[in-house]
Every structure is written in C-alpha cells, then in structure tokens.
Design a protein around this motif. Structure first.
Motif, PDB file in Angstrom:
ATOM      1  N   ILE A   1      -0.483 -17.217   1.872  1.00 38.30           N
ATOM      2  CA  ILE A   1       0.454 -18.066   2.604  1.00 38.30           C
ATOM      3  C   ILE A   1       0.248 -17.801   4.085  1.00 38.30           C
ATOM      4  O   ILE A   1       0.216 -16.646   4.522  1.00 38.30           O
ATOM      5  N   CYS A   2       0.050 -18.882   4.843  1.00 41.93           N
ATOM      6  CA  CYS A   2      -0.072 -18.782   6.295  1.00 41.93           C
ATOM      7  C   CYS A   2      -1.228 -17.843   6.663  1.00 41.93           C
ATOM      8  O   CYS A   2      -2.341 -18.006   6.170  1.00 41.93           O
ATOM      9  N   THR A   3      -0.974 -16.856   7.504  1.00 41.60           N
ATOM     10  CA  THR A   3      -2.046 -15.964   7.972  1.00 41.60           C
ATOM     11  C   THR A   3      -2.480 -14.957   6.918  1.00 41.60           C
ATOM     12  O   THR A   3      -3.387 -14.165   7.177  1.00 41.60           O
ATOM     13  N   GLY A   4      -1.892 -14.989   5.737  1.00 38.92           N
ATOM     14  CA  GLY A   4      -2.415 -14.166   4.646  1.00 38.92           C
ATOM     15  C   GLY A   4      -3.858 -14.500   4.329  1.00 38.92           C
ATOM     16  O   GLY A   4      -4.580 -13.677   3.743  1.00 38.92           O
ATOM     17  N   ALA A   5      -4.311 -15.695   4.760  1.00 40.82           N
ATOM     18  CA  ALA A   5      -5.715 -16.074   4.556  1.00 40.82           C
ATOM     19  C   ALA A   5      -6.666 -15.111   5.260  1.00 40.82           C
ATOM     20  O   ALA A   5      -7.813 -14.935   4.823  1.00 40.82           O
ATOM     21  N   PHE A   6      -6.232 -14.487   6.352  1.00 41.92           N
ATOM     22  CA  PHE A   6      -7.081 -13.513   7.046  1.00 41.92           C
ATOM     23  C   PHE A   6      -7.422 -12.346   6.129  1.00 41.92           C
ATOM     24  O   PHE A   6      -8.549 -11.832   6.158  1.00 41.92           O
ATOM     25  N   ALA A   7      -6.460 -11.913   5.325  1.00 44.84           N
ATOM     26  CA  ALA A   7      -6.717 -10.805   4.403  1.00 44.84           C
ATOM     27  C   ALA A   7      -7.698 -11.222   3.315  1.00 44.84           C
ATOM     28  O   ALA A   7      -8.625 -10.470   2.974  1.00 44.84           O
ATOM     29  N   LEU A   8      -7.513 -12.418   2.753  1.00 45.15           N
ATOM     30  CA  LEU A   8      -8.434 -12.876   1.711  1.00 45.15           C
ATOM     31  C   LEU A   8      -9.838 -13.036   2.270  1.00 45.15           C
ATOM     32  O   LEU A   8     -10.823 -12.668   1.612  1.00 45.15           O
ATOM     33  N   ALA A   9      -9.941 -13.580   3.476  1.00 46.27           N
ATOM     34  CA  ALA A   9     -11.262 -13.768   4.076  1.00 46.27           C
ATOM     35  C   ALA A   9     -11.920 -12.436   4.385  1.00 46.27           C
ATOM     36  O   ALA A   9     -13.132 -12.256   4.164  1.00 46.27           O
ATOM     37  N   ALA A  10     -11.158 -11.491   4.894  1.00 46.03           N
ATOM     38  CA  ALA A  10     -11.715 -10.169   5.210  1.00 46.03           C
ATOM     39  C   ALA A  10     -12.220  -9.465   3.962  1.00 46.03           C
ATOM     40  O   ALA A  10     -13.166  -8.668   4.020  1.00 46.03           O
ATOM     41  N   ALA A  11     -11.604  -9.763   2.828  1.00 49.71           N
ATOM     42  CA  ALA A  11     -12.031  -9.162   1.562  1.00 49.71           C
ATOM     43  C   ALA A  11     -13.194  -9.919   0.929  1.00 49.71           C
ATOM     44  O   ALA A  11     -13.692  -9.511  -0.123  1.00 49.71           O
ATOM     45  N   GLY A  12     -13.618 -11.019   1.540  1.00 48.03           N
ATOM     46  CA  GLY A  12     -14.714 -11.807   0.984  1.00 48.03           C
ATOM     47  C   GLY A  12     -14.290 -12.781  -0.085  1.00 48.03           C
ATOM     48  O   GLY A  12     -15.142 -13.474  -0.673  1.00 48.03           O
TER      49      GLY A  12
ATOM     50  N   LEU B   1       0.837  -1.200   0.000  1.00 50.99           N
ATOM     51  CA  LEU B   1       0.000   0.000   0.000  1.00 50.99           C
ATOM     52  C   LEU B   1       0.866   1.242   0.000  1.00 50.99           C
ATOM     53  O   LEU B   1       0.619   2.207  -0.731  1.00 50.99           O
ATOM     54  N   ASP B   2       1.906   1.231   0.831  1.00 50.94           N
ATOM     55  CA  ASP B   2       2.893   2.302   0.869  1.00 50.94           C
ATOM     56  C   ASP B   2       4.249   1.721   0.496  1.00 50.94           C
ATOM     57  O   ASP B   2       4.474   0.511   0.603  1.00 50.94           O
ATOM     58  N   THR B   3       5.159   2.572   0.105  1.00 53.09           N
ATOM     59  CA  THR B   3       6.467   2.100  -0.346  1.00 53.09           C
ATOM     60  C   THR B   3       7.202   1.334   0.751  1.00 53.09           C
ATOM     61  O   THR B   3       7.827   0.301   0.501  1.00 53.09           O
TER      62      THR B   3
ATOM     63  N   PHE C   1       0.955 -12.288   7.733  1.00 54.32           N
ATOM     64  CA  PHE C   1       1.176 -11.014   8.425  1.00 54.32           C
ATOM     65  C   PHE C   1       0.551 -11.133   9.812  1.00 54.32           C
ATOM     66  O   PHE C   1      -0.096 -12.130  10.142  1.00 54.32           O
ATOM     67  N   GLU C   2       0.741 -10.130  10.636  1.00 54.07           N
ATOM     68  CA  GLU C   2       0.145 -10.119  11.964  1.00 54.07           C
ATOM     69  C   GLU C   2      -1.354  -9.948  11.821  1.00 54.07           C
ATOM     70  O   GLU C   2      -1.836  -8.863  11.489  1.00 54.07           O
ATOM     71  N   PRO C   3      -2.139 -11.002  12.060  1.00 52.81           N
ATOM     72  CA  PRO C   3      -3.573 -10.943  11.726  1.00 52.81           C
ATOM     73  C   PRO C   3      -4.387 -10.019  12.620  1.00 52.81           C
ATOM     74  O   PRO C   3      -5.538  -9.721  12.315  1.00 52.81           O
ATOM     75  N   LEU C   4      -3.814  -9.554  13.736  1.00 55.60           N
ATOM     76  CA  LEU C   4      -4.551  -8.635  14.604  1.00 55.60           C
ATOM     77  C   LEU C   4      -4.582  -7.218  14.038  1.00 55.60           C
ATOM     78  O   LEU C   4      -5.361  -6.379  14.496  1.00 55.60           O
ATOM     79  N   LEU C   5      -3.724  -6.942  13.081  1.00 57.91           N
ATOM     80  CA  LEU C   5      -3.695  -5.610  12.481  1.00 57.91           C
ATOM     81  C   LEU C   5      -4.874  -5.441  11.532  1.00 57.91           C
ATOM     82  O   LEU C   5      -5.192  -6.324  10.749  1.00 57.91           O
ATOM     83  N   SER C   6      -5.528  -4.298  11.607  1.00 54.93           N
ATOM     84  CA  SER C   6      -6.651  -4.023  10.704  1.00 54.93           C
ATOM     85  C   SER C   6      -6.117  -3.680   9.320  1.00 54.93           C
ATOM     86  O   SER C   6      -5.019  -3.155   9.166  1.00 54.93           O
ATOM     87  N   LEU C   7      -6.922  -3.982   8.312  1.00 51.45           N
ATOM     88  CA  LEU C   7      -6.498  -3.757   6.941  1.00 51.45           C
ATOM     89  C   LEU C   7      -7.244  -2.590   6.323  1.00 51.45           C
ATOM     90  O   LEU C   7      -8.461  -2.457   6.499  1.00 51.45           O
ATOM     91  N   PRO C   8      -6.550  -1.737   5.587  1.00 50.87           N
ATOM     92  CA  PRO C   8      -7.206  -0.604   4.929  1.00 50.87           C
ATOM     93  C   PRO C   8      -8.233  -1.072   3.898  1.00 50.87           C
ATOM     94  O   PRO C   8      -8.071  -2.116   3.265  1.00 50.87           O
ATOM     95  N   ASP C   9      -9.273  -0.283   3.719  1.00 53.80           N
ATOM     96  CA  ASP C   9     -10.299  -0.618   2.732  1.00 53.80           C
ATOM     97  C   ASP C   9      -9.712  -0.746   1.327  1.00 53.80           C
ATOM     98  O   ASP C   9     -10.176  -1.574   0.528  1.00 53.80           O
ATOM     99  N   ALA C  10      -8.701   0.054   1.026  1.00 61.61           N
ATOM    100  CA  ALA C  10      -8.115   0.013  -0.317  1.00 61.61           C
ATOM    101  C   ALA C  10      -7.510  -1.354  -0.608  1.00 61.61           C
ATOM    102  O   ALA C  10      -7.611  -1.871  -1.732  1.00 61.61           O
ATOM    103  N   VAL C  11      -6.904  -1.968   0.402  1.00 59.47           N
ATOM    104  CA  VAL C  11      -6.324  -3.297   0.237  1.00 59.47           C
ATOM    105  C   VAL C  11      -7.425  -4.333   0.039  1.00 59.47           C
ATOM    106  O   VAL C  11      -7.365  -5.176  -0.869  1.00 59.47           O
ATOM    107  N   LEU C  12      -8.440  -4.276   0.891  1.00 62.41           N
ATOM    108  CA  LEU C  12      -9.527  -5.251   0.801  1.00 62.41           C
ATOM    109  C   LEU C  12     -10.263  -5.117  -0.527  1.00 62.41           C
ATOM    110  O   LEU C  12     -10.614  -6.129  -1.159  1.00 62.41           O
TER     111      LEU C  12
END
Length: 344
Positions: free
Chosen positions: A100-111, A41-43, A73-84
């Motif tokens: 990979i690993c806890t990256g599934a939290f991001a995919l699930a949060a994005a639906g 998201l950022d450099t 990634f650390e799954p307790l961190l909230s994800l920006p709407d732009a990423v989702l």
C-alpha cells in the motif's frame, strides 16, 4: 472456509492510515476466512505520527502467511536484510505479496517487483522509478494487479486495492458489504487524479469499465439504460446484472452520482451559473439540481459553492476534468476537490 492467514508487516516509520486500511478490511469476520496478524521485525514499531505500535507477530508469522501486506512507510529509511529476505522468500514460495502506497519501495528493494508493473504514491513515483529500473511504473492507476503481486497508489487507494482483493477472493457481495461498512466505494475507476485528467482502466479490471469511462465523458447527454447497454454490446438485462455486480449500484444511480460529482466540481472550480452547471452535468434544470443536492447532500448548490470554494480561486473552464467522486456513496458530505486531499 479454510483459514487464509494475512500478515500485515509494519516497518519502522509506518504510516498509521496505511496500516489501518488492511487491518480493518482483513480483520476476522464470520463471512470471511481471513486471520490477520500485525507483524514487525521488533515488537515495538515507530510510526510517522510520533507514536509507537506493539505488534503481536514477527517475521516467522510473515513466512507462514498466505498473504503478506506491507503498508506505506518512510521510504528514506533503510530496510534490514531480514525483512528483505523474508519478502523475497514469500514471493519465491508463491505467496500473495501486496503493498500500500510507499510499501512498494520495500517490495522493490526485495526484488519482488522485478519485471512487473507497479505503482506507488504520486509524490514518490519519480524517486521510485529512478531507484528501481527493473520495475515498470504505472503512474495512471489506483492499483496494479499482477496476480500474486499487487501494489496500490497513495493512501486511500489502499482501500480500493484491499476491497479488490476481497472481491477477487470472495466475490462482489462480500466485498461490497465490507465497502459499505467503511462508507467507501465498492469500486472506483480512474487514476491518481493529480496526474490524470480522465479515468483510465485499472489493470485487470472488469469489462464494463470502458463503458463507465465512456459515460463519464458524456454526462451532459442522455444516458439511459438502453444507451449504456448498447455501448457495452449487451442486452439491458445482462448489462444491469453485470454492472450491479461490478459497482454495487445500478447504472442509473451510478450516472446520477457521477452527475452530482461533476456538479460539485463545477461549483468548486468555475463561476458558471447554477442553471449552466445543471445543464453541463446532465441534470437539466437548476430546480432538478437543487432537488438532488437537497436529497443527497442536504444543502443547496449555492451553499455548497460558498462552503467549499473561494471566489478568488474560481475561473471559468471550457472542459473541466472528469470528477473523481463519481463513485462516492450517496450522502457522503466531503468535497471532491482538491483531489489530492480526497483520494490520496
């Protein structure tokens, strides 16, 4: 070959090892079409190891990618709407989306995982299941292949998944070559060893996985090419060809590796004599076991036991778990237990 753009999306709190796996496997090679870009998201991206990374690409490169990979990634961190939103768009456009690993939290949060099967690291799998009831959680696999959406279990299972993707894209020869370069198994059967006492078939995996699982339960018995081919219902010639394509090794070498893996586990977890270990793992005699240990590991069974176990932690077992190292490349020096340390 037409270029295949791979975007590895590093989120804040990314796990460096999880990130390294896809960036290594999908780096540009003459024999592969992959063009990999590290995106964020950022450099500047913070990691769980305390250092920061610089990403060359942003969400625009993620949007134009053919395959999007989200490392743990650390799954307790909230994800920006732009990423989702970007992950959801990738799925809607029919792009391949991978975690990979806890990256599934991001995919699930994005639906992205709604209505699908998925997995993640064993430590977080209960939390994942509670947080995303629309996802069917598979606890007992190394990875899940749902076509254009793929998820892996903890850490090193990302290697299994990425090699599987290469095998799907480019065939066994290229996948095996990359795996050998990583000194990794071209293919492993089994599940997250912390929870599963015996191997189970990986979703979408090849047809001979059942015979390999059957053989792992009978390592103390004669396992000739004829016996294995008969169990698979194939001619010996066809069985040999297909087995080698799927595993990158011959059936008899695979059986030997499995027996050595079981011997290592018995030496680590029991007080059985070397003679009994040799019989139980199918190598027959202590002399034969010593011969293969010297050839493969450059040590003796007794020295191995001293190095990798503590006498106070061993106890006799009547039915040891199937070893998780049956697919380790010959000569790999690491111990197969504890499984959590070896296989993530």
């Amino acid at each position: 070959m037409a270029a295949h753009r791979v975007a590895v999306l590093a989120l804040d709190g990314v796990t460096p090892l999880d990130l390294a796996i896809p960036t290594q496997i999908f780096t540009t090679r003459p024999e592969t079409p992959y063009e990999m870009t590290l995106c964020a998201l950022d450099t500047k991206v913070a990691t769980t190891a305390g250092f920061a990374l610089l990403a060359e690409g942003g969400l625009e490169q993620v949007r134009t990618a053919d395959t999007v990979i989200v490392p743990g990634f650390e799954p307790l961190l909230s994800l920006p709407d732009a990423v989702l939103d970007t992950l959801a768009e990738a799925r809607d456009r029919g792009r391949r989306v991978v975690s990979i690993c806890t990256g599934a939290f991001a995919l699930a949060a994005a639906g992205v995982l709604d209505g699908l099967h998925a997995t993640t690291h064993w430590k977080h799998i209960d939390e994942f299941e509670r947080s995303f009831p629309a996802v069917t959680v598979d606890r007992d696999v190394l990875y899940v292949d749902e076509g254009d959406v793929l998820t892996s279990a903890g850490v090193c299972c990302g290697i299994d998944l990425c090699v599987h993707i290469v095998r799907r894209d480019l065939g066994a020869e290229v996948a095996n070559r990359i795996a050998r370069g990583l000194v990794a198994a071209p293919h492993r059967d089994g599940g997250q060893a912390q929870y599963v006492p015996a191997p189970v078939a990986v979703a979408g995996e090849a047809s001979l996985s059942g015979t390999r699982g059957w053989a792992l339960q009978r390592l103390g018995e004669p396992l000739t090419l004829r016996v294995l081919a008969r169990h698979a219902g194939l001619s010996q010639r066809t069985f040999m060809r297909r087995f080698t394509e799927e595993t990158g090794t011959t059936p008899l070498q695979w059986v030997l590796n499995a027996r050595l893996g079981r011997a290592r586990e018995l030496l680590e977890t029991t007080d059985l004599s070397v003679d009994q270990v040799a019989r139980d793992c199918g190598l027959g005699t202590a002399a034969n076991l010593r011969l293969h240990f010297r050839r493969t590991l450059d040590t003796t069974p007794t020295a191995y036991r001293r190095t990798f176990t503590h006498s106070t932690s061993r106890s006799p077992v009547s039915s040891p778990a199937v070893p998780r190292t049956d697919q380790l490349p010959p000569g790999c020096p690491g111990p197969p237990a504890p499984a959590a340390a070896t296989w993530g």
